[in-house]
Scaffold this motif. Structure first.
Motif, mmCIF file in Angstrom:
data_model
loop_
_atom_site.group_PDB
_atom_site.id
_atom_site.type_symbol
_atom_site.label_atom_id
_atom_site.label_comp_id
_atom_site.label_asym_id
_atom_site.label_seq_id
_atom_site.Cartn_x
_atom_site.Cartn_y
_atom_site.Cartn_z
ATOM 1 N N GLY A 1 0.777 -1.232 0.000
ATOM 2 C CA GLY A 1 0.000 0.000 0.000
ATOM 3 C C GLY A 1 0.812 1.287 0.000
ATOM 4 N N ARG A 2 2.134 1.205 -0.020
ATOM 5 C CA ARG A 2 2.935 2.426 0.047
ATOM 6 C C ARG A 2 2.849 3.207 -1.272
ATOM 7 N NH1 ARG A 2 8.859 1.999 1.496
ATOM 8 N NH2 ARG A 2 8.821 0.256 -0.003
ATOM 9 N N THR A 3 2.895 4.513 -1.170
ATOM 10 C CA THR A 3 2.852 5.394 -2.341
ATOM 11 C C THR A 3 3.872 6.521 -2.196
ATOM 12 O OG1 THR A 3 1.162 6.860 -1.404
ATOM 13 C CG2 THR A 3 0.381 4.970 -2.694
ATOM 14 N N ALA B 1 6.140 22.132 -13.414
ATOM 15 C CA ALA B 1 5.765 23.483 -13.815
ATOM 16 C C ALA B 1 5.146 24.268 -12.669
ATOM 17 C CB ALA B 1 4.801 23.436 -14.996
ATOM 18 N N THR B 2 4.609 23.554 -11.683
ATOM 19 C CA THR B 2 3.956 24.217 -10.542
ATOM 20 C C THR B 2 4.645 23.936 -9.218
ATOM 21 O OG1 THR B 2 2.464 22.354 -10.128
ATOM 22 C CG2 THR B 2 1.737 24.014 -11.718
ATOM 23 N N GLY B 3 5.411 22.838 -9.172
ATOM 24 C CA GLY B 3 6.018 22.432 -7.907
ATOM 25 C C GLY B 3 5.029 21.783 -6.969
ATOM 26 N N GLU B 4 3.834 21.440 -7.467
ATOM 27 C CA GLU B 4 2.782 20.864 -6.633
ATOM 28 C C GLU B 4 2.476 19.429 -7.055
ATOM 29 O OE1 GLU B 4 -0.460 23.519 -7.169
ATOM 30 O OE2 GLU B 4 0.499 25.174 -6.063
ATOM 31 N N ALA B 5 2.113 18.603 -6.071
ATOM 32 C CA ALA B 5 1.769 17.209 -6.343
ATOM 33 C C ALA B 5 0.434 17.134 -7.084
ATOM 34 C CB ALA B 5 1.692 16.432 -5.043
ATOM 35 N N TYR B 6 0.357 16.238 -8.054
ATOM 36 C CA TYR B 6 -0.894 16.039 -8.779
ATOM 37 C C TYR B 6 -1.360 14.585 -8.752
ATOM 38 C CZ TYR B 6 1.753 14.076 -12.725
ATOM 39 O OH TYR B 6 2.553 13.297 -13.522
ATOM 40 N N ALA B 7 -0.501 13.672 -8.282
ATOM 41 C CA ALA B 7 -0.858 12.252 -8.289
ATOM 42 C C ALA B 7 -0.048 11.518 -7.235
ATOM 43 C CB ALA B 7 -0.611 11.642 -9.665
ATOM 44 N N THR B 8 -0.471 10.298 -6.961
ATOM 45 C CA THR B 8 0.345 9.371 -6.180
ATOM 46 C C THR B 8 0.634 8.161 -7.048
ATOM 47 O OG1 THR B 8 -1.558 8.184 -5.246
ATOM 48 C CG2 THR B 8 -0.719 10.092 -4.003
ATOM 49 N N ALA B 9 1.768 7.525 -6.793
ATOM 50 C CA ALA B 9 2.156 6.321 -7.530
ATOM 51 C C ALA B 9 2.647 5.283 -6.542
ATOM 52 C CB ALA B 9 3.242 6.646 -8.553
ATOM 53 N N PRO B 10 2.515 4.004 -6.854
ATOM 54 C CA PRO B 10 2.993 2.968 -5.947
ATOM 55 C C PRO B 10 4.493 3.080 -5.688
ATOM 56 C CG PRO B 10 1.613 2.028 -7.673
ATOM 57 C CD PRO B 10 1.895 3.441 -8.069
ATOM 58 N N LEU B 11 4.873 2.819 -4.472
ATOM 59 C CA LEU B 11 6.285 2.685 -4.117
ATOM 60 C C LEU B 11 6.530 1.188 -3.983
ATOM 61 C CD1 LEU B 11 8.857 4.243 -3.548
ATOM 62 C CD2 LEU B 11 8.201 4.374 -1.148
ATOM 63 N N SER B 12 6.818 0.565 -5.126
ATOM 64 C CA SER B 12 6.817 -0.895 -5.203
ATOM 65 C C SER B 12 8.009 -1.501 -4.484
ATOM 66 C CB SER B 12 6.806 -1.341 -6.661
ATOM 67 O OG SER B 12 5.656 -0.848 -7.316
ATOM 68 N N ALA B 13 7.752 -2.653 -3.882
ATOM 69 C CA ALA B 13 8.779 -3.370 -3.133
ATOM 70 C C ALA B 13 8.929 -4.780 -3.707
ATOM 71 C CB ALA B 13 8.412 -3.411 -1.650
#
Length: 484
Positions: free
Chosen positions: A22-24, A31-43
């Motif tokens: 479940g880690r992301t 262009a904005t320096g702001e987060a727009y999404a999350t992605a898996p932090l795969s192990a």
């Protein structure tokens, strides 16, 4: 009120999945320096699942006749065209790239490259069968290597993914690819496109898999016991780590690791035309290109005139928003890269002179001004090390011998260019320059039919062309007795 972040997922065995634990990690629009999404932090569990899927799919994919693999790749190319606007939007958000340039400079060559490798699938080459010993016939089989672990960079996430999966799939391999942790969105969309094509044509889902994650995820992929080959486009440090990890079980390794391209300008050059072309080739994609024209060597008789013209071109080059059609390039990819480029400028020696730019632009995002630095010496850090930003350095050389010495006097050896009207000189320079590519009176064009790859610390192996296709195959000798 905060906007919910989009949720990107791994693509394993035909299914979109979160990381097993479940880690992301957050994905930031540069262009904005702001987060727009999350992605898996795969192990490890995620890597195991993807490798198992690719391994299970390999026998059926390997055994397809080339014409069938060609059909798949041609359908993928068609689908890229059909869904081009989705790909453009994803890549622009991934990288902050100007929309118009992604549409004109990335989508068409990507589609062309996929179609080239679709044709290459049916053009397996080898020595002719024959009798090289009395009573025996020898034949050569060219076969896929197996499962390929591929790690793509953040400067051209879509295009580099194409450079990796297209020859691998064409040759009959299956793929597990990891995009950079800062630019996963377009690769996840590519997984949706390829997955739908595989489903439509009735092929195993595990042929193509995408794992999102960080450097540790990449290490787990390379060290995994399933892949027969590891391919990476990235930094020298990353390439060395991959080569070391792969050596533990003697995996085949394909490395494209960056460059420090010399741009050698002789006194007989059309200065206005050279400056126009070199500035575009140096600043395109914010200079985040391993072949970028960012290390210029100019013959001393025209040095001052050339520098003045280049500084003027830099002042007229625009960076900015993705929807501005007058913009040549967008932001640097991430905060760390912005810090790196700033660091090179801050550490300039006293004898260096900033002719243009040299500073961050705007109040948000990671934009950096088109920059020209002159007065440099061969052993200066900014001459020797890859900046990977919109910074062009200029040195003055006296003669052809010195030009060759300084051009070759770096650890990288990917690409180079020579600017002269003297054909004999151009031929001498193309022979003497120790780089995988030498352009003459141009810089940066690439075509699917010709190889891209370097020497020295720029790595080994070729992308594009039949040579790139061959890298994803292995050679088997079959010998049969004529007695029975």
């Amino acid at each position: 009120m905060t906007t919910a972040l989009r949720r990107l997922r791994n693509y394993i065995d035909g299914e979109f999945r979160d990381a097993a634990d479940g880690r992301t990690t957050e994905v930031v629009n540069p262009a904005t320096g702001e987060a727009y999404a999350t992605a898996p932090l795969s192990a490890a569990a995620d890597v195991d699942a993807a490798m198992a899927a690719a391994e299970a799919a390999f026998p059926a994919w390997r055994d397809l006749i080339p014409a069938e693999r060609q059909k798949v790749l041609l359908k993928i190319a068609d689908r890229f065209e059909e869904r081009a606007e989705e790909l453009i939007a994803a890549e622009s958000e991934n990288c902050g790239k100007p929309i118009a340039l992604v549409r004109s400079e990335e989508i068409p060559p990507m589609v062309d490259q996929i179609r080239f490798f679709a044709g290459a699938a049916r053009m397996l080459e080898g020595r002719s069968a024959g009798e090289y010993m009395d009573g025996f016939t020898s034949i050569i089989r060219r076969e896929p290597v197996g499962v390929c672990a591929q790690v793509a960079p953040w400067n051209y996430p879509m295009m580099m993914a194409v450079w990796k999966f297209a020859p691998a799939l064409a040759a009959g391999n299956t793929v597990v690819i990891k995009p950079s942790d800062t630019t996963p969105a377009s690769t996840v969309l590519i997984a949706d496109i390829i997955g739908s094509v595989l489903d439509e044509l009735g092929h195993p889902r595990g042929v193509f898999n995408v794992i999102c994650g960080d450097r540790e995820t990449g290490r787990l992929m390379v060290e995994h016991n399933v892949p027969a080959m590891a391919s990476i486009t990235g930094s020298v440090r990353a390439g060395m780590q991959v080569a070391e990890s792969a050596s533990k079980d003697l995996k085949r390794v394909h490395l494209e690791l960056g460059g420090k391209a010399p741009v050698v300008v002789f006194e007989d050059t059309d200065i206005a035309k050279a400056v126009e072309d070199i500035s575009v080739a140096g600043y395109f994609n914010a200079g985040q290109d391993c072949t970028a024209a960012t290390r210029v060597l100019v013959q001393e008789s025209i040095h001052d005139e050339f520098v003045a013209a280049l500084a003027k071109a830099a002042s007229e080059t625009k960076t900015g928003a993705i929807d501005d059609e007058d913009v040549l390039y967008g932001p640097l990819n991430n905060a760390n890269q912005l810090k790196q480029v700033k660091g090179f400028i801050e550490r300039l020696p006293a004898h260096a002179k900033i002719e243009a730019g040299g500073e961050q632009v705007g109040e948000k995002g990671y934009f950096f001004a088109p920059t020209v630095v002159s007065g440099l010496k061969q052993d200066d850090e900014i001459v020797q090390q890859e900046v990977f930003g919109p910074v062009i350095t200029v040195q003055s050389f006296s003669d052809e011998k010195q030009a060759v010495e300084w051009a070759n006097g770096v650890e990288y050896a990917l690409a180079s260019s020579v600017w002269t009207k003297d054909h004999a000189r151009a031929m001498r320079m193309s022979k003497s320059l120790d780089f995988g590519c030498v352009w003459i009176n141009t810089h940066i064009p690439l075509v699917a039919e010709m190889p891209h790859g370097g020497f020295k610390k720029s790595g080994y192996g070729k992308d594009l062309s039949a040579y790139g296709f061959d890298d994803y195959t292995r050679i088997k000798h079959v010998m049969t007795s004529l007695d029975g």
